[in-house]
Structure formats: C-alpha cells, structure tokens
Scaffold this active site. Structure first.
Site, mmCIF file in Angstrom:
data_model
loop_
_atom_site.group_PDB
_atom_site.id
_atom_site.type_symbol
_atom_site.label_atom_id
_atom_site.label_comp_id
_atom_site.label_asym_id
_atom_site.label_seq_id
_atom_site.Cartn_x
_atom_site.Cartn_y
_atom_site.Cartn_z
ATOM 1 N N SER A 53 134.000 -36.741 -34.095
ATOM 2 C CA SER A 53 132.729 -37.143 -34.698
ATOM 3 C C SER A 53 131.813 -35.963 -34.983
ATOM 4 C CB SER A 53 132.011 -38.124 -33.771
ATOM 5 O OG SER A 53 131.519 -37.474 -32.616
ATOM 6 N N ARG A 91 127.310 -37.309 -49.196
ATOM 7 C CA ARG A 91 126.438 -38.220 -48.421
ATOM 8 C C ARG A 91 125.875 -37.493 -47.210
ATOM 9 N NH1 ARG A 91 126.457 -40.083 -42.832
ATOM 10 N NH2 ARG A 91 125.545 -42.162 -42.745
ATOM 11 N N THR A 131 122.391 -41.512 -32.671
ATOM 12 C CA THR A 131 123.763 -41.549 -33.172
ATOM 13 C C THR A 131 123.986 -42.958 -33.714
ATOM 14 O OG1 THR A 131 124.706 -42.282 -31.066
ATOM 15 C CG2 THR A 131 124.616 -39.914 -31.428
ATOM 16 N N GLY A 132 124.966 -43.083 -34.569
ATOM 17 C CA GLY A 132 125.264 -44.412 -35.110
ATOM 18 C C GLY A 132 124.987 -44.461 -36.588
ATOM 19 N N THR A 151 126.676 -33.489 -36.408
ATOM 20 C CA THR A 151 127.646 -34.555 -36.685
ATOM 21 C C THR A 151 128.556 -34.216 -37.859
ATOM 22 O OG1 THR A 151 127.810 -36.941 -37.117
ATOM 23 C CG2 THR A 151 126.177 -35.755 -38.383
ATOM 24 N N THR A 161 128.772 -38.314 -33.433
ATOM 25 C CA THR A 161 127.600 -37.421 -33.432
ATOM 26 C C THR A 161 127.236 -37.029 -32.013
ATOM 27 O OG1 THR A 161 126.662 -38.498 -35.377
ATOM 28 C CG2 THR A 161 125.124 -37.241 -34.045
HETATM 29 N N1 ASP Z 1 124.392 -40.883 -37.461
HETATM 30 C C1 ASP Z 1 125.498 -40.274 -38.129
HETATM 31 C C2 ASP Z 1 125.379 -40.483 -39.599
HETATM 32 O O1 ASP Z 1 124.982 -41.559 -40.029
HETATM 33 C C3 ASP Z 1 126.827 -40.780 -37.768
HETATM 34 C C4 ASP Z 1 127.103 -41.105 -36.392
HETATM 35 O O2 ASP Z 1 126.302 -40.994 -35.504
HETATM 36 O O3 ASP Z 1 128.239 -41.486 -36.177
HETATM 37 O O4 ASP Z 1 125.767 -39.603 -40.319
#
Ligand code: ASP
Length: 372
Positions: free
Chosen positions: A77, A246, A269-270, A236, A218
């Site tokens: 990640s 993106r 994260t997320g 990340t 992340t």
């Molecule tokens: N927050 C990160 C993103 O949207 C991805 C992640 O945390 O997995 O790029």
C-alpha cells in the site's frame, strides 16, 4: 446507524457547537514523547520515538518511521512494492507538516522514487512551494540525488496482471488471455502459476482478492515530543488500479494530513475521495481546537462522511476510512468508519502507538458503524 456507547451523547446530539473553546485548555496535561500511526505503523512509531529520544526533530522522526514501510516490498500500500495504477505503473503520493515552523510539503503522482515522504520533506524545506506532482516532482527528486527505480515488485506485478486479466466483457472475454475459446475460470490460477512460478498458493489467492476488491492502505504517522513540538506525514501508493494521474487524499494538506502546532494533528487512510469530501484531517483538528477530544473530533468527521451517504449503511459498505489523531497534550485515538474491514474480518480496526518506553503496539480504534 449504530452509534457506539463510548461516543459521547453530548457530541452525538449537539455536535461541535456544544464544546466551548476553554475545554481544550482545561483538559491538557504536559506534552510527552508519543507517536501514533496507522495499523501498519508499529515499526514506524517505534522508530519515530527512537529518533525523538536521541534528540531528533519530530519531522525527521516521522519520516524515518514511515520510510521503513515505504522501503518494504511486502507492504503493497506504500512506496516500493505498492500496488500500481491501471497502467501497471506505481504512482506515489505523500505529504508532511512540521509543527514548529508551520510548514508543509507534498508530492502527488510521483513515479520511480521509493520514498516519496522524503521528497515531500524536501519540498517543505528547500522550496517555497507546497506541492509538486508528476514529472516535475520526479525531476525535483532527481536534482536532490534520488535514484529513479522500477517500483513494481514481482508480487505487485502479479496482482496487477491478475486484475487486468479478470476484467472481461459479458461473454467472459479478455484480450489478456491466450484465446477466445479458453474456458476462463479454471484457467485463471493455473496460468498465473505458470507466469509466476515463484508464487505460492497463498500469494495467488491474495492477487485474486486484491484484483476483485482493490484494497486501501497507506501509512500516516504523527509525533509529539516532550517540548510539545509536533510533526506528521502521510505516504501511499494510493488506490490500487486507479486512473493514471489520480491523486487521493494523502498528499492533500488538510485532507489526508493536517497539523496545527497549537492544537494537534490528524491523518487518514482509506477511501481518499470520501475523506476529501469532508476535508477530514483539517475538520478533526478544528474540532479539537473548539474543545472536542480526539475521539469526539474524529467521530464527528466520520459522521459527516455518513451524512454524505444519507446515513445509508448499505451504500457505505465499500467505503473504508480511518483517522489517526494526536492532540498536543498527548491525547490520541484511531477512529474508523467501520468496526472491521469486512463482515468476515476477524480483527478489529486498529492503529499503532508508541510512547517513551519504546513499546510500540496496536490499539483498537473507536468506530462509527458496526458490521454484524
Ligand atoms: N487514502 C489513500 C488514497 O485514497 C489510499 C489508502 O489509504 O488506501 O489514495
């Protein structure tokens, strides 16, 4: 919406307006050495505390902490070995904030550099810009001696190829297979094994899983020292299989990261897009400025996310969002939208913490919604 018992009733009913400004001053004790991070940051927190205890700056501490994960090919990640975009190219995002100087730096869609957090730190310290992206960010990194490398590992290449090959038209056809007459399902695993002879069954099963359900990852790390100085970073590889270019929330100052030396810091994260719709990290720090505890502040932010879905739990099933919060007096929390990642997950949403004793560990996050 299932609110947890430990969510303050007052917060649930009145929101931010119920907390007068003075509360934060009253609740605060003396600052201490502490680092908080996402669940993959147990080693990062330990490293950050080690750097702080040896007299290092808090920003150097968190960057050194997350570098461990960025350089680890097994963390898919972040950094080297991170899952790539839809073209099979790893694009990294990172940001950092140094509390004492109140400065920030970020990079977006950076290719070829294993440690984007270090490049973000250079944007902070060596330029009067806040964010560099794409080719410009890469050129900047190279000017400072970073080496451009292929960030795809055998494991992440296999996962990407699996995703690519599993995208089919309604006849089950994909261009990424040997023939139109090939029966798709049974061939999938056998062909992968042929292409990647070093991969065992477990890794192949993992590749199928991440191809079907692009994971979030992340690392965020926030640290405070005994002098009350704070810094934070988020780094990340972003959403797996994203469209090239993106950029998620991680490098967005105020979105995936925010820190105000007078109040505290937050990171995430997320699913970045859902966080950006509420300017999550900034929202949380402002909530704390107005008197909320870290838990109340983060749960309020998560409630705003839920509001964007009209509190419809069904629509939020695919959304994974987690916050990490550290107030300037050392109060902290992890907070997640869901109590666990999926209905079948056996572990609770968690985050990493390390204090002065150097014993870095996981703690359970508070959460807004419960998967039953
Ligand atoms: N927050 C990160 C993103 O949207 C991805 C992640 O945390 O997995 O790029």
């Amino acid at each position: 919406m299932a609110l947890l018992p430990h969510v303050s009733r007052r917060a649930a009913v009145f929101g931010a307006a119920a907390f007068p400004l003075i509360r934060i001053v009253k609740g605060q004790s003396r600052p201490k050495n502490i680092a908080v991070a996402s669940a993959n940051g147990v080693r990062a927190c330990a490293k950050a505390i080690e750097v702080i205890k040896s007299g290092g700056d808090t920003l150097d501490a968190v960057i050194a902490g997350v570098n461990i994960q960025e350089l680890d090919p097994n963390d898919t990640s972040v950094g080297y070995g991170g899952l790539p975009n839809e073209d099979g190219v790893v694009e990294l995002d990172a940001s950092c904030i140094h509390g004492p100087s109140r400065r920030g730096g970020a990079v977006g869609a950076l290719q070829g550099i294993k440690t984007p957090s270090k490049v973000a730190q250079l944007v902070l310290s060596e330029t009067d810009h806040m964010m560099l992206v794409g080719e410009g960010a890469l050129r900047f990194a190279k000017h400072y001696g970073f080496q451009e490398e292929d960030l795809l590992t055998e494991r992440s290449r296999m996962a990407w190829l699996t995703w690519k090959r599993e995208m089919r038209d309604h006849n089950g056809h994909t261009n990424w297979e040997s023939g139109v007459d090939a029966p798709p399902a049974p061939k999938k695993t056998a062909e992968l094994r042929k292409l990647f002879p070093h991969m065992d069954d477990e890794l192949i099963a993992w590749a199928h899983e991440v191809a079907a359900r692009p994971p979030t990852g992340t690392i965020n790390c926030i640290a405070l020292n005994e002098k009350g100085e704070m810094s934070a970073t988020t780094t990340t590889s972003g959403l797996a299989w994203k469209i090239a270019g993106r950029v998620g929330d991680s490098p967005i100052i105020g979105g995936g990261l925010w820190l105000d030396q007078d109040v505290g810091g937050a990171g995430s994260t997320g699913r970045g897009e859902e966080n950006l719709r509420i300017a999550g990290a900034h929202t949380i720090v402002e909530n704390m400025r107005h008197g909320m505890s870290p838990k109340e502040a983060a749960l309020d932010a998560l409630r705003r996310v839920a509001r964007n879905f009209n509190n419809d739990e069904r629509r939020m099933q695919a959304v994974d969002l987690n916050f990490y919060v550290l107030r300037k007096d050392g109060e902290y929390c992890g907070a997640s939208l869901w109590n666990k990642r999926s209905v079948t997950a056996t572990t609770a949403a968690s985050f990493s913490v390390c204090q002065n004793d150097g014993r870095s560990h996981l703690e359970n996050s508070v959460y807004l919604l419960e998967r039953r």
